[in-house]
Motif scaffolding. Structure first.
Motif, short mmCIF file in Angstrom:
data_model
loop_
_atom_site.label_atom_id
_atom_site.label_comp_id
_atom_site.label_asym_id
_atom_site.label_seq_id
_atom_site.Cartn_x
_atom_site.Cartn_y
_atom_site.Cartn_z
N ALA A 161 -9.14 14.22 -11.79
CA ALA A 161 -8.09 14.05 -12.40
C ALA A 161 -6.91 13.53 -11.40
CB ALA A 161 -7.84 15.22 -13.39
N GLN B 35 -3.62 12.61 -17.14
CA GLN B 35 -4.55 13.60 -16.80
C GLN B 35 -5.27 13.92 -18.17
OE1 GLN B 35 -2.12 13.85 -14.83
NE2 GLN B 35 -2.93 13.46 -12.73
N LYS B 36 -4.19 14.35 -18.93
CA LYS B 36 -4.41 15.23 -20.32
C LYS B 36 -5.04 13.91 -21.07
CE LYS B 36 -0.85 18.49 -20.48
NZ LYS B 36 0.34 18.85 -21.08
N ASP B 37 -4.73 12.71 -21.08
CA ASP B 37 -5.42 11.76 -21.81
C ASP B 37 -6.88 11.27 -21.20
OD1 ASP B 37 -5.51 9.25 -23.63
OD2 ASP B 37 -5.54 7.94 -21.60
N PHE C 271 -1.63 19.36 -15.06
CA PHE C 271 -2.15 18.33 -15.74
C PHE C 271 -0.81 17.41 -16.33
CE2 PHE C 271 -6.22 20.41 -16.95
CZ PHE C 271 -6.92 20.08 -15.83
N ARG D 20 -11.56 18.03 -12.70
CA ARG D 20 -10.33 18.68 -12.25
C ARG D 20 -9.88 17.96 -10.90
NH1 ARG D 20 -8.10 22.92 -14.59
NH2 ARG D 20 -9.09 24.07 -16.12
N ASP E 180 -4.61 23.75 -14.74
CA ASP E 180 -4.19 23.31 -15.90
C ASP E 180 -2.84 22.97 -15.92
OD1 ASP E 180 -6.78 23.96 -16.75
OD2 ASP E 180 -6.28 25.37 -18.35
N LEU F 73 -10.57 19.26 -22.63
CA LEU F 73 -9.55 20.10 -22.77
C LEU F 73 -9.48 20.99 -23.90
CD1 LEU F 73 -6.28 18.03 -21.32
CD2 LEU F 73 -7.62 19.92 -20.30
N GLU F 74 -10.00 20.15 -24.90
CA GLU F 74 -10.23 20.76 -26.27
C GLU F 74 -11.21 22.03 -26.40
OE1 GLU F 74 -10.90 17.90 -29.37
OE2 GLU F 74 -9.09 16.66 -28.61
N LEU G 152 -8.70 13.42 -19.82
CA LEU G 152 -9.48 14.61 -19.90
C LEU G 152 -9.89 15.04 -21.26
CD1 LEU G 152 -8.20 16.80 -17.22
CD2 LEU G 152 -10.46 15.93 -17.20
N GLY G 153 -9.09 14.38 -22.18
CA GLY G 153 -9.47 14.65 -23.63
C GLY G 153 -10.21 15.55 -24.09
N GLU H 265 0.42 13.81 -18.75
CA GLU H 265 0.22 13.10 -19.61
C GLU H 265 -1.17 12.13 -19.31
OE1 GLU H 265 0.80 13.62 -22.76
OE2 GLU H 265 2.06 15.11 -21.77
#
Length: 189
Positions: A41, A20-22, A16, A38, A13, A28-29, A24-25, A18
């Protein structure tokens, strides 16, 4: 599993960025990001494109029922000797209407007793696509007795997607997620 350790380590985690976060959207929530995602990513633009196509294959836009789709995915994953794929989709297959006996019987193929004619056609199509990247006229006709043209296209799309997924999983050495157990028939591959 083909490899005992990952060739490409899954991101933690804290790793990650930006992009990767975008990509994985929503995962991640939920707080649950599987090792496959992972790992992918590490190539966030590829992951985003991969997820778009994968979401089609796994959605109701795919003309196959969830059970039929899982027959194709599981047979393809087994033929590719992808322990990770089999492990993930054995659980999904059970939630999609396959029985434990059917999941186990998929390993034996279309000639195992107990399959309907439609199921046999899906399994044979998966086998032929794996072996020759082509569905024979006989199997295409057998599929046509149960599925329309769009559904037959979705058989090819689904087998193709999960062949690619299996190639990535096997080659990158993606390891099972915590709490999962490898099927004994896929040990040593």
């Amino acid at each position: 599993m083909r490899l005992k350790t990952a060739r490409i380590a899954p991101l933690a985690d804290a790793e990650f960025g930006e992009e990767q976060k975008d990509a994985l959207g929503p995962m991640l929530e939920t707080g649950r990001v599987l090792n496959i995602f992972r790992t992918l990513a590490r190539a966030p633009k590829a992951l985003k494109a991969f997820l778009a196509w994968g979401n089609y294959v796994l959605s109701r836009r795919n003309g196959l029922s969830a059970r039929e789709r899982e027959i194709v995915i599981l047979r393809t994953g087994f033929l590719c000797r992808s322990g990770y794929e089999w492990t993930q989709h054995a659980e999904i297959g059970l939630r999609s209407g396959l029985t434990e006996a059917e999941v186990e019987r998929l390993k034996a193929g279309a000639d195992a007793p107990g399959w309907s004619a439609a199921d046999q056609a899906l399994i044979r199509a998966s086998d032929e696509l794996h072996q020759d990247q082509f569905i024979t006229d006989a199997t295409w006709a057998a599929l046509g007795e149960h599925f329309d043209d769009k559904q037959r296209m979705d058989v090819v799309f689904t087998a193709g997607q999960y062949t690619q997924v299996s190639m990535m999983l096997n080659t990158f050495g993606v390891q099972l997620d915590p709490g999962q157990t490898l099927d004994p028939d896929l040990k040593g591959f």
